[in-house]
Design a protein around this motif. Sequence first.
Motif, PDB file in Angstrom:
ATOM      1  N   SER A 297       0.716  -1.405  -0.142  1.00 38.89           N
ATOM      2  CA  SER A 297      -0.276   0.416  -0.237  1.00 38.89           C
ATOM      3  C   SER A 297       0.988   1.496   0.029  1.00 38.89           C
ATOM      4  O   SER A 297       1.479   1.600   0.909  1.00 38.89           O
ATOM      5  CB  SER A 297      -1.031  -0.114   1.050  1.00 38.89           C
ATOM      6  OG  SER A 297      -1.756  -0.220   0.997  1.00 38.89           O
ATOM      7  N   LEU A 298       0.973   2.071  -1.041  1.00 35.40           N
ATOM      8  CA  LEU A 298       2.153   3.522  -1.139  1.00 35.40           C
ATOM      9  C   LEU A 298       0.717   4.436  -0.355  1.00 35.40           C
ATOM     10  O   LEU A 298       0.660   5.438  -1.003  1.00 35.40           O
ATOM     11  CB  LEU A 298       1.788   3.707  -2.619  1.00 35.40           C
ATOM     12  CG  LEU A 298       2.908   4.192  -3.234  1.00 35.40           C
ATOM     13  CD1 LEU A 298       4.031   4.002  -2.654  1.00 35.40           C
ATOM     14  CD2 LEU A 298       2.462   4.662  -3.882  1.00 35.40           C
ATOM     15  N   ASP A 299       1.237   3.974   1.564  1.00 36.40           N
ATOM     16  CA  ASP A 299       1.039   5.031   2.147  1.00 36.40           C
ATOM     17  C   ASP A 299       2.060   5.744   2.132  1.00 36.40           C
ATOM     18  O   ASP A 299       1.727   7.368   3.107  1.00 36.40           O
ATOM     19  CB  ASP A 299       0.812   4.886   3.094  1.00 36.40           C
ATOM     20  CG  ASP A 299      -0.502   3.827   3.207  1.00 36.40           C
ATOM     21  OD1 ASP A 299      -1.772   3.995   2.726  1.00 36.40           O
ATOM     22  OD2 ASP A 299      -0.151   2.938   3.844  1.00 36.40           O
ATOM     23  N   VAL A 300       3.335   5.873   2.152  1.00 41.53           N
ATOM     24  CA  VAL A 300       4.807   6.169   2.670  1.00 41.53           C
ATOM     25  C   VAL A 300       4.707   6.263   1.258  1.00 41.53           C
ATOM     26  O   VAL A 300       5.429   4.783   0.531  1.00 41.53           O
ATOM     27  CB  VAL A 300       5.077   6.141   3.836  1.00 41.53           C
ATOM     28  CG1 VAL A 300       4.064   6.616   5.002  1.00 41.53           C
ATOM     29  CG2 VAL A 300       5.416   4.627   3.992  1.00 41.53           C
ATOM     30  N   ALA A 301       6.423   6.828   0.460  1.00 41.39           N
ATOM     31  CA  ALA A 301       7.391   6.167  -0.418  1.00 41.39           C
ATOM     32  C   ALA A 301       7.888   5.084   0.270  1.00 41.39           C
ATOM     33  O   ALA A 301       8.288   4.870   0.995  1.00 41.39           O
ATOM     34  CB  ALA A 301       8.122   7.449  -0.368  1.00 41.39           C
ATOM     35  N   VAL A 302       8.177   4.491  -0.992  1.00 43.32           N
ATOM     36  CA  VAL A 302       9.459   3.008  -0.761  1.00 43.32           C
ATOM     37  C   VAL A 302       9.960   2.910  -1.938  1.00 43.32           C
ATOM     38  O   VAL A 302       9.760   3.777  -2.943  1.00 43.32           O
ATOM     39  CB  VAL A 302       8.013   1.994  -0.693  1.00 43.32           C
ATOM     40  CG1 VAL A 302       7.429   1.671  -0.214  1.00 43.32           C
ATOM     41  CG2 VAL A 302       7.733   1.630  -2.519  1.00 43.32           C
ATOM     42  N   THR A 303      11.355   2.585  -1.817  1.00 45.10           N
ATOM     43  CA  THR A 303      11.977   2.582  -2.635  1.00 45.10           C
ATOM     44  C   THR A 303      12.664   0.669  -2.150  1.00 45.10           C
ATOM     45  O   THR A 303      12.959   0.373  -2.006  1.00 45.10           O
ATOM     46  CB  THR A 303      13.500   3.279  -1.825  1.00 45.10           C
ATOM     47  OG1 THR A 303      13.662   4.658  -1.600  1.00 45.10           O
ATOM     48  CG2 THR A 303      15.033   2.869  -2.880  1.00 45.10           C
ATOM     49  N   VAL A 304      12.420   0.770  -3.919  1.00 47.65           N
ATOM     50  CA  VAL A 304      12.899  -0.869  -4.158  1.00 47.65           C
ATOM     51  C   VAL A 304      14.151  -0.901  -5.541  1.00 47.65           C
ATOM     52  O   VAL A 304      13.847   0.019  -5.931  1.00 47.65           O
ATOM     53  CB  VAL A 304      11.684  -1.241  -4.417  1.00 47.65           C
ATOM     54  CG1 VAL A 304      11.426  -3.080  -5.034  1.00 47.65           C
ATOM     55  CG2 VAL A 304      10.808  -1.243  -4.113  1.00 47.65           C
ATOM     56  N   GLU A 305      15.281  -1.818  -5.240  1.00 46.02           N
ATOM     57  CA  GLU A 305      16.502  -2.207  -5.622  1.00 46.02           C
ATOM     58  C   GLU A 305      15.884  -3.323  -6.403  1.00 46.02           C
ATOM     59  O   GLU A 305      15.548  -3.813  -6.750  1.00 46.02           O
ATOM     60  CB  GLU A 305      17.392  -2.929  -4.641  1.00 46.02           C
ATOM     61  CG  GLU A 305      18.596  -2.557  -5.710  1.00 46.02           C
ATOM     62  CD  GLU A 305      19.891  -2.344  -4.749  1.00 46.02           C
ATOM     63  OE1 GLU A 305      20.547  -1.841  -4.533  1.00 46.02           O
ATOM     64  OE2 GLU A 305      19.978  -3.645  -4.416  1.00 46.02           O
ATOM     65  N   VAL A 306      16.091  -2.916  -7.703  1.00 39.84           N
ATOM     66  CA  VAL A 306      15.006  -3.133  -8.895  1.00 39.84           C
ATOM     67  C   VAL A 306      16.864  -3.936  -9.825  1.00 39.84           C
ATOM     68  O   VAL A 306      17.263  -3.328 -10.620  1.00 39.84           O
ATOM     69  CB  VAL A 306      14.234  -2.938  -9.762  1.00 39.84           C
ATOM     70  CG1 VAL A 306      13.512  -4.089 -10.727  1.00 39.84           C
ATOM     71  CG2 VAL A 306      13.088  -1.768  -9.028  1.00 39.84           C
ATOM     72  N   THR A 307      16.677  -5.197  -9.814  1.00 39.30           N
ATOM     73  CA  THR A 307      17.842  -5.729 -10.496  1.00 39.30           C
ATOM     74  C   THR A 307      17.558  -6.089 -12.316  1.00 39.30           C
ATOM     75  O   THR A 307      16.215  -6.208 -12.582  1.00 39.30           O
ATOM     76  CB  THR A 307      17.955  -6.743 -10.330  1.00 39.30           C
ATOM     77  OG1 THR A 307      18.807  -7.436  -8.887  1.00 39.30           O
ATOM     78  CG2 THR A 307      19.131  -7.979 -11.000  1.00 39.30           C
ATOM     79  N   ARG A 308      18.650  -5.278 -12.975  1.00 40.43           N
ATOM     80  CA  ARG A 308      17.903  -5.285 -14.540  1.00 40.43           C
ATOM     81  C   ARG A 308      18.619  -6.833 -15.429  1.00 40.43           C
ATOM     82  O   ARG A 308      19.811  -7.026 -14.380  1.00 40.43           O
ATOM     83  CB  ARG A 308      19.784  -4.245 -15.478  1.00 40.43           C
ATOM     84  CG  ARG A 308      18.602  -2.918 -14.553  1.00 40.43           C
ATOM     85  CD  ARG A 308      19.814  -1.700 -14.842  1.00 40.43           C
ATOM     86  NE  ARG A 308      20.015  -1.832 -16.481  1.00 40.43           N
ATOM     87  CZ  ARG A 308      20.538  -1.157 -17.164  1.00 40.43           C
ATOM     88  NH1 ARG A 308      22.029  -1.087 -16.240  1.00 40.43           N
ATOM     89  NH2 ARG A 308      20.844  -0.431 -18.319  1.00 40.43           N
ATOM     90  N   PRO A 309      17.853  -7.579 -15.766  1.00 44.73           N
ATOM     91  CA  PRO A 309      17.897  -7.903 -16.377  1.00 44.73           C
ATOM     92  C   PRO A 309      19.197  -8.315 -17.326  1.00 44.73           C
ATOM     93  O   PRO A 309      19.279  -7.353 -18.291  1.00 44.73           O
ATOM     94  CB  PRO A 309      16.659  -9.151 -17.283  1.00 44.73           C
ATOM     95  CG  PRO A 309      15.815  -7.398 -17.254  1.00 44.73           C
ATOM     96  CD  PRO A 309      16.235  -6.960 -16.079  1.00 44.73           C
ATOM     97  N   GLN A 310      19.821  -9.428 -17.952  1.00 43.65           N
ATOM     98  CA  GLN A 310      21.265  -9.191 -19.259  1.00 43.65           C
ATOM     99  C   GLN A 310      19.830  -9.015 -20.267  1.00 43.65           C
ATOM    100  O   GLN A 310      18.777  -9.206 -20.667  1.00 43.65           O
ATOM    101  CB  GLN A 310      20.934 -10.900 -19.571  1.00 43.65           C
ATOM    102  CG  GLN A 310      22.836 -11.639 -19.163  1.00 43.65           C
ATOM    103  CD  GLN A 310      23.280 -10.634 -18.895  1.00 43.65           C
ATOM    104  OE1 GLN A 310      23.343  -9.889 -19.564  1.00 43.65           O
ATOM    105  NE2 GLN A 310      23.938 -10.798 -17.463  1.00 43.65           N
ATOM    106  N   PRO A 311      20.736  -8.081 -20.997  1.00 42.89           N
ATOM    107  CA  PRO A 311      19.991  -7.493 -22.097  1.00 42.89           C
ATOM    108  C   PRO A 311      20.090  -8.166 -22.983  1.00 42.89           C
ATOM    109  O   PRO A 311      21.199  -9.294 -23.417  1.00 42.89           O
ATOM    110  CB  PRO A 311      21.220  -6.260 -22.763  1.00 42.89           C
ATOM    111  CG  PRO A 311      22.402  -6.335 -21.630  1.00 42.89           C
ATOM    112  CD  PRO A 311      22.082  -7.226 -20.467  1.00 42.89           C
ATOM    113  N   PRO A 312      19.126  -8.210 -23.970  1.00 42.90           N
ATOM    114  CA  PRO A 312      19.393  -9.125 -25.159  1.00 42.90           C
ATOM    115  C   PRO A 312      20.210  -8.522 -26.123  1.00 42.90           C
ATOM    116  O   PRO A 312      20.926  -7.623 -26.197  1.00 42.90           O
ATOM    117  CB  PRO A 312      17.876  -9.032 -25.759  1.00 42.90           C
ATOM    118  CG  PRO A 312      17.431  -7.890 -25.076  1.00 42.90           C
ATOM    119  CD  PRO A 312      18.198  -7.925 -23.812  1.00 42.90           C
ATOM    120  N   ARG A 313      20.290  -9.656 -27.419  1.00 50.13           N
ATOM    121  CA  ARG A 313      22.120  -9.485 -28.266  1.00 50.13           C
ATOM    122  C   ARG A 313      21.345  -8.496 -29.170  1.00 50.13           C
ATOM    123  O   ARG A 313      21.862  -6.986 -29.175  1.00 50.13           O
ATOM    124  CB  ARG A 313      21.972 -10.555 -29.133  1.00 50.13           C
ATOM    125  CG  ARG A 313      23.072 -11.264 -28.517  1.00 50.13           C
ATOM    126  CD  ARG A 313      23.280 -12.464 -28.941  1.00 50.13           C
ATOM    127  NE  ARG A 313      23.729 -13.486 -27.821  1.00 50.13           N
ATOM    128  CZ  ARG A 313      24.876 -14.042 -28.084  1.00 50.13           C
ATOM    129  NH1 ARG A 313      25.632 -14.243 -28.973  1.00 50.13           N
ATOM    130  NH2 ARG A 313      24.278 -15.068 -26.215  1.00 50.13           N
TER     131      ARG A 313
END
Length: 566
Positions: free
Chosen positions: A446-462
């Motif tokens: 629930s977005l009651d306050v600000a949340v920070t999330v670390e999001v992993t980047r997948p391997q880029p395709p060729r």
Amino acid sequence: MAGSSCALQSLRILVFCALAAAATTIAPRAMSPCAYSMSRTILAVTGLDPYFITCAGDASLSDDGADDASKKAGSGGPIVTDLRWCGKPDPLKHPAPPFQCCQPMTTSEPVNFTFPDPAEPLRTRRPAHEAGSEHMAKYRRAVALMKALPRSDPRSFYQQANVHCAYCSGAYRQAGHPELPLQIHFTWLFFPFHRAYLYFFERIAAKLLGDPGFALPFWSWDVPEGMRIPDEFADPASPLYNARRNPRHLPPKVNDLEFLDAESNYTDEQQIQRNLWVMHKQMITNARLPSLFLGQPYHAGDSAMPGAGTVELCPHNTMHLWAGDISNPNVEDMGVYYSAGRDPIFYPHHANIDRLWDAWRHIMRTTNGNQTKVDFTDPDWLDSSLLFYDEDARLVRVAVRDMLDVGKLRYTYDGVGLPWLNARPPTSPGVNSKRNHLKSVAFPVSLDVAVTVEVTRPQPPRSRQEEVLVVEGIEANNADYVKFDVYVNAMEYHKVRPGGRELAGTFVTLKQPGGERDTMKTSMRVALSELLEDLGAGRDNNIAVTLVPVRGKVRIGGLRIEYVAE
Ligand code: C2O
């Protein structure tokens, strides 16, 4: 009261059944009371809400397109509109009456759209701020003439305004699916629907004026000279005036393309600069694929509002809220779907949206070569079809594929440039310092306050594909307008300069009909390639995404990064 209206309803149903039975035996084409032409007649006569009484799921109830759609229910097919699938809009608190908006019933079948004669004069839509008094006087007169038509005339201003309500407030149901409201917003139908709507509105105006070259003015709120309500709309004596607008936003107030409910305290110059940055983000940075710009796929059988394109969220929604009167229960008129079309400024506002669609296709092609895909090729998009009355009050079935090329529709835009084309927003130094102290977040949140999330980047395709941050499983309260911001690599987001690069995207909804406890379920996308390049984070393995609530109740299902090719 309740008893007598119930009796009236039963009487109407009885009349309907009797007529339907008669129709079935008499008319050779009517194999069942649901057959197309017959039930239209009956509905036109009885005035019943069609979707309460038609035969849900009956494949015979449609013309060819709709037929197809109901056969493929739940498994795709184009969205098809049918007059008989229009009834009461979903409930909304304190609507300004009348809250009843189906297009008038007709006994004749819709005709398929045909392109205007290429010999017709090309209509040139010009910006309201410099269209000249003669041009604006024509628009004024056209609106006056439409307002003078009887309410039953589908070309009247009253009925034209209602078209928007019908397609956007749950009045139309998907043909064959009474449980599914047909909502053209937050889908890939957003741009084509409004193009068709304006196309007919403009031709009706031209016909009433007796001026075949008449073109709508557009409100160019994206270029500095056009960033205020054009004067003609602010004169209380004019038919272009509407009392239901925010009194603080009369000219010469500069519009705020990120407006929600609070006044900014920028100088005009700062506001203009910020507006240009917003435009650059929404038209360029975030709009690198058809789905990012146009909105997410919406097939027959899908639930409503899969996801809006960049420009629809902002500045489209924000400018609706900026123009409407915030002191009204639903920000009427402009700030809510059912009543937005009642304000004569709606049409120049949407002419600008339409101009941006045309500009976007052009930008994509000129920067990425002529082979760039600017339209979806999915036949479900191309064949989705909508109904409008034309200048001769004939019902016309328009497919999305008819609405792609403004040249073929015999109009063009002129008079302003694209001053935001290179307005790449600046980065803010020192806003990402707390990166090591991240708590883990369990979705849904629930977005009651600000949340920070670390999001992993997948391997880029060729092959080169667009890297996209998907905010999924968004559940926003219908009963309020909702806004949250998405920052990337800006833990100290409050220090980001207004309109700065780290503010990667903005999610904005208008109030939705559907009742107090209802939520809309949707998704949002933010393109990462240009953003990460500007932030100097192109080689990082992960990014910090901060979701900041601004107004309203919203839940977020999750965040992920994907590579998308279209
Ligand atoms: Cu159909 Cu601007 O909303």
